[in-house]
Design an enzyme around this catalytic site. Structure first.
Site, PDB file in Angstrom:
ATOM      1  N   CYS A 176       0.841  -1.208   0.000  1.00 55.01           N
ATOM      2  CA  CYS A 176       0.000   0.000   0.000  1.00 55.01           C
ATOM      3  C   CYS A 176       0.874   1.256   0.000  1.00 55.01           C
ATOM      4  CB  CYS A 176      -0.915  -0.022   1.221  1.00 55.01           C
ATOM      5  SG  CYS A 176      -2.020   1.391   1.283  1.00 55.01           S
TER       6      CYS A 176
ATOM      7  N   CYS B 144       0.556   4.720   6.951  1.00 52.17           N
ATOM      8  CA  CYS B 144      -0.049   4.576   8.282  1.00 52.17           C
ATOM      9  C   CYS B 144       0.954   3.860   9.215  1.00 52.17           C
ATOM     10  CB  CYS B 144      -1.354   3.792   8.179  1.00 52.17           C
ATOM     11  SG  CYS B 144      -2.438   4.456   6.889  1.00 52.17           S
TER      12      CYS B 144
ATOM     13  N   CYS C 178       0.723   0.084  10.274  1.00 50.95           N
ATOM     14  CA  CYS C 178       0.198  -0.931   9.353  1.00 50.95           C
ATOM     15  C   CYS C 178       1.257  -1.821   8.716  1.00 50.95           C
ATOM     16  CB  CYS C 178      -0.633  -0.251   8.268  1.00 50.95           C
ATOM     17  SG  CYS C 178      -1.479  -1.465   7.227  1.00 50.95           S
TER      18      CYS C 178
ATOM     19  N   CYS D  13     -16.564  -9.132   5.825  1.00 54.37           N
ATOM     20  CA  CYS D  13     -15.895  -7.842   5.593  1.00 54.37           C
ATOM     21  C   CYS D  13     -14.670  -8.050   4.723  1.00 54.37           C
ATOM     22  CB  CYS D  13     -15.420  -7.238   6.909  1.00 54.37           C
ATOM     23  SG  CYS D  13     -16.713  -7.024   8.095  1.00 54.37           S
TER      24      CYS D  13
ATOM     25  N   CYS E  37     -19.546  -5.993   4.011  1.00 55.72           N
ATOM     26  CA  CYS E  37     -18.816  -4.816   4.481  1.00 55.72           C
ATOM     27  C   CYS E  37     -17.535  -4.744   3.660  1.00 55.72           C
ATOM     28  CB  CYS E  37     -18.489  -4.982   5.963  1.00 55.72           C
ATOM     29  SG  CYS E  37     -17.433  -3.664   6.605  1.00 55.72           S
TER      30      CYS E  37
ATOM     31  N   CYS F 184     -19.153   2.510   9.112  1.00 54.05           N
ATOM     32  CA  CYS F 184     -18.383   1.872  10.183  1.00 54.05           C
ATOM     33  C   CYS F 184     -17.106   2.687  10.325  1.00 54.05           C
ATOM     34  CB  CYS F 184     -18.080   0.420   9.781  1.00 54.05           C
ATOM     35  SG  CYS F 184     -16.914  -0.420  10.866  1.00 54.05           S
TER      36      CYS F 184
ATOM     37  N   ARG G  20     -17.483  -2.173  18.261  1.00 51.03           N
ATOM     38  CA  ARG G  20     -16.803  -3.412  17.870  1.00 51.03           C
ATOM     39  C   ARG G  20     -15.445  -3.547  18.556  1.00 51.03           C
ATOM     40  NH1 ARG G  20     -17.567  -6.370  13.080  1.00 51.03           N
ATOM     41  NH2 ARG G  20     -18.933  -4.704  12.411  1.00 51.03           N
TER      42      ARG G  20
HETATM   43  N1  SAM Z   1      -6.636   0.360   3.398  1.00 54.63           N
HETATM   44  C1  SAM Z   1      -7.883   0.647   3.953  1.00 54.63           C
HETATM   45  C2  SAM Z   1      -7.868   1.848   4.861  1.00 54.63           C
HETATM   46  O1  SAM Z   1      -6.847   2.090   5.506  1.00 54.63           O
HETATM   47  O2  SAM Z   1      -8.874   2.530   4.929  1.00 54.63           O
HETATM   48  C3  SAM Z   1      -8.525  -0.509   4.657  1.00 54.63           C
HETATM   49  C4  SAM Z   1      -7.766  -1.454   5.535  1.00 54.63           C
HETATM   50  S1  SAM Z   1      -7.050  -0.845   7.017  1.00 54.63           S
HETATM   51  C5  SAM Z   1      -6.050  -2.211   7.453  1.00 54.63           C
HETATM   52  C6  SAM Z   1      -8.362  -0.769   8.202  1.00 54.63           C
HETATM   53  C7  SAM Z   1      -8.038  -0.323   9.590  1.00 54.63           C
HETATM   54  O3  SAM Z   1      -7.412  -1.358  10.319  1.00 54.63           O
HETATM   55  C8  SAM Z   1      -7.130   0.862   9.793  1.00 54.63           C
HETATM   56  O4  SAM Z   1      -7.753   2.081   9.589  1.00 54.63           O
HETATM   57  C9  SAM Z   1      -6.728   0.690  11.257  1.00 54.63           C
HETATM   58  O5  SAM Z   1      -7.622   1.373  12.100  1.00 54.63           O
HETATM   59  C10 SAM Z   1      -6.836  -0.820  11.483  1.00 54.63           C
HETATM   60  N2  SAM Z   1      -5.492  -1.413  11.666  1.00 54.63           N
HETATM   61  C11 SAM Z   1      -4.575  -1.627  10.705  1.00 54.63           C
HETATM   62  N3  SAM Z   1      -3.450  -2.148  11.224  1.00 54.63           N
HETATM   63  C12 SAM Z   1      -3.641  -2.261  12.556  1.00 54.63           C
HETATM   64  C13 SAM Z   1      -2.838  -2.716  13.649  1.00 54.63           C
HETATM   65  N4  SAM Z   1      -1.591  -3.133  13.473  1.00 54.63           N
HETATM   66  N5  SAM Z   1      -3.379  -2.712  14.880  1.00 54.63           N
HETATM   67  C14 SAM Z   1      -4.638  -2.271  15.076  1.00 54.63           C
HETATM   68  N6  SAM Z   1      -5.447  -1.819  14.082  1.00 54.63           N
HETATM   69  C15 SAM Z   1      -4.950  -1.803  12.843  1.00 54.63           C
HETATM   70 FE1  SF4 Z   2      -2.745   1.170   3.465  1.00 60.80          FE
HETATM   71 FE2  SF4 Z   2      -2.600   0.004   5.827  1.00 60.80          FE
HETATM   72 FE3  SF4 Z   2      -3.000   2.596   5.691  1.00 60.80          FE
HETATM   73 FE4  SF4 Z   2      -4.962   0.907   4.915  1.00 60.80          FE
HETATM   74  S1  SF4 Z   2      -4.132   1.147   6.978  1.00 60.80           S
HETATM   75  S2  SF4 Z   2      -4.271   2.740   3.854  1.00 60.80           S
HETATM   76  S3  SF4 Z   2      -3.721  -0.748   4.074  1.00 60.80           S
HETATM   77  S4  SF4 Z   2      -1.164   1.519   4.990  1.00 60.80           S
END
Ligand code: SAM
Ligand code: SF4
Ligand code: DTB
Length: 362
Positions: free
Chosen positions: A86, A90, A93, A130, A161, A221, A298
């Site tokens: 990606c 973030c 992530c 989801c 979802c 959500c 949730r």
């Molecule tokens: N890429 C899309 C986005 O960011 O909108 C969808 C997937 S993203 C993995 C969805 C959510 O998962 C993130 O916004 C974050 O809140 C949560 N998330 C991701 N990695 C995480 C982690 N290591 N621990 C806890 N929550 C996490």
């Molecule tokens: Fe990409 Fe992870 Fe951020 Fe979702 S949470 S936009 S998968 S880097």
């Protein structure tokens, strides 16, 4: 609204008696749907956080029981339909190309494989499927496959979802047209803390996507992550942002799963902040329940490393939805056997799909 005397609004659900989702939807469409408070101040939220823990949980449990069936938790299954690589940064992530986490990036799964996984989730008792993609936003060329996935999963009788990153108005409209029930897009943290976590898209862009989703008529959500080294003030700001918009239908509260190779996973490793204090986590759930009484709260990522007792406190404090299975998107989850044992110990039942839909119709 007086927090001390929550109004019992849906006795048929509160008593856990069967009810018709059609009746519930009619009640909502005839204008009897409750209005919720959306003018919470940060000071009011700070007062809630500061309450003696037992008073706070008691209060949250009372609000929960006034609006939701007791001892009942909705189950969703997650599938990563496009993993890793990606472009976003973030800090938490595993799927960000900015991090070296050893994760293998994949292409978008084909529709047939997604439908097979959905059938399996249904067999395992899940009521909602989801689908998550590691995208900044979907490309137009991906939309036909995405639409086919939504339609196919819906035809199986599962709620759908998706979480695909930012959506334009027209993409939200296409997903609504396909029949998508929920779209997950998290604000993640307080507006002030946001830039410490993500720099490649803004807090406002997240709000814009939520607006497109809401306007398209898809259930929203939206929640975030705690345990990222943020302060109590950030947790207050995070819940304040959610509770002062049209309340999301579903509010995921994730506890950070620290992943080696990510900015946050590495920064927090071996520090006292590596795991959020469990009492503070339960407080966050309880405050979310009080602020957003009709939303599903949730209990999301982080359950794998959470004790049964902490999860039980979260359910008491108003959490009424979880992700099931051994895996979330890329990290581990508690697993069906462990969850079945926990539910049996606590006398909790999986929420029937029609009850979850009735809650969403409010
Ligand atoms: N890429 C899309 C986005 O960011 O909108 C969808 C997937 S993203 C993995 C969805 C959510 O998962 C993130 O916004 C974050 O809140 C949560 N998330 C991701 N990695 C995480 C982690 N290591 N621990 C806890 N929550 C996490
Ligand atoms: Fe990409 Fe992870 Fe951020 Fe979702 S949470 S936009 S998968 S880097
Ligand atoms: C949400 O708030 N939590 C879920 C869901 N929305 C998509 C995802 C949690 C992901 C945890 C890290 C991972 O497994 O990659």
């Amino acid at each position: 609204m007086s927090l001390d005397t929550p109004t019992p609004v849906r006795p048929e659900l509160v008593e856990g008696l069967p009810c018709s989702s059609v009746e519930e939807k009619n009640r909502a469409s005839t204008g009897s749907a409750r209005t919720v408070k959306t003018d919470w101040t940060r000071e009011e939220i700070a007062v809630l956080f500061d309450r003696p823990f037992l008073d706070l949980v008691f209060e949250a449990a009372a609000v929960h029981r006034a609006h939701h069936p007791r001892n009942s938790v909705q189950l969703s299954t997650l599938l990563s339909i496009k993993t890793g690589g990606c472009v976003e940064d973030c800090g938490y992530c595993s799927q960000s190309a900015h991090h070296e986490t050893g994760l293998k990036a994949t292409k978008l799964m084909d529709v047939r494989a997604v439908l097979q996984a959905a059938a399996q989730a249904k067999d395992n008792g899940s009521s909602r499927f989801c689908m998550g993609a590691a995208w900044r936003s979907p490309k137009e060329r991906d939309m036909p496959a995405i639409v086919a996935m939504v339609k196919g999963v819906r035809e199986m009788g599962l709620e759908t979802c998706m979480t695909l990153g930012m959506l334009s108005e027209s993409q939200a409209a296409q997903l609504a047209e396909a029949g998508l029930d929920y779209y997950n897009h998290n604000i993640d943290t307080s507006p002030e803390n946001y830039a410490n976590v993500i720099t490649t898209r803004t807090f406002q862009e997240r709000i814009d996507t939520l607006e497109h989703v809401r306007s398209a008529g898809i259930n929203v959500c939206s929640g975030g992550i705690v345990g990222m080294g943020e302060t109590r003030a950030d947790r207050i700001g995070f819940l304040h942002a959610l509770a002062t918009m049209a309340h999301p239908d579903s509010v995921p509260i994730n506890a950070l799963v620290p992943v080696k190779g990510t900015v946050l996973g590495d920064m927090l490793a071996d520090t006292p902040m590596a795991k959020i204090d469990e009492i503070e986590f339960v407080r966050t759930v309880a405050v979310a329940r009080i602020l957003m009484p009709l939303s599903m709260v949730r209990l999301s990522a982080g359950r794998e490393s959470m004790s049964d007792s902490t999860q039980a406190l979260c359910f008491l404090a108003g959490a009424n939805s979880i992700f099931t299975g051994d895996k979330l998107l890329t990290t581990g989850n508690a697993g069906d056997d462990k969850d079945a044992a926990l539910f049996a110990k606590l006398g909790i039942a999986a929420m029937r799909a029609e009850i979850a839909q009735a809650v969403a119709a409010e």
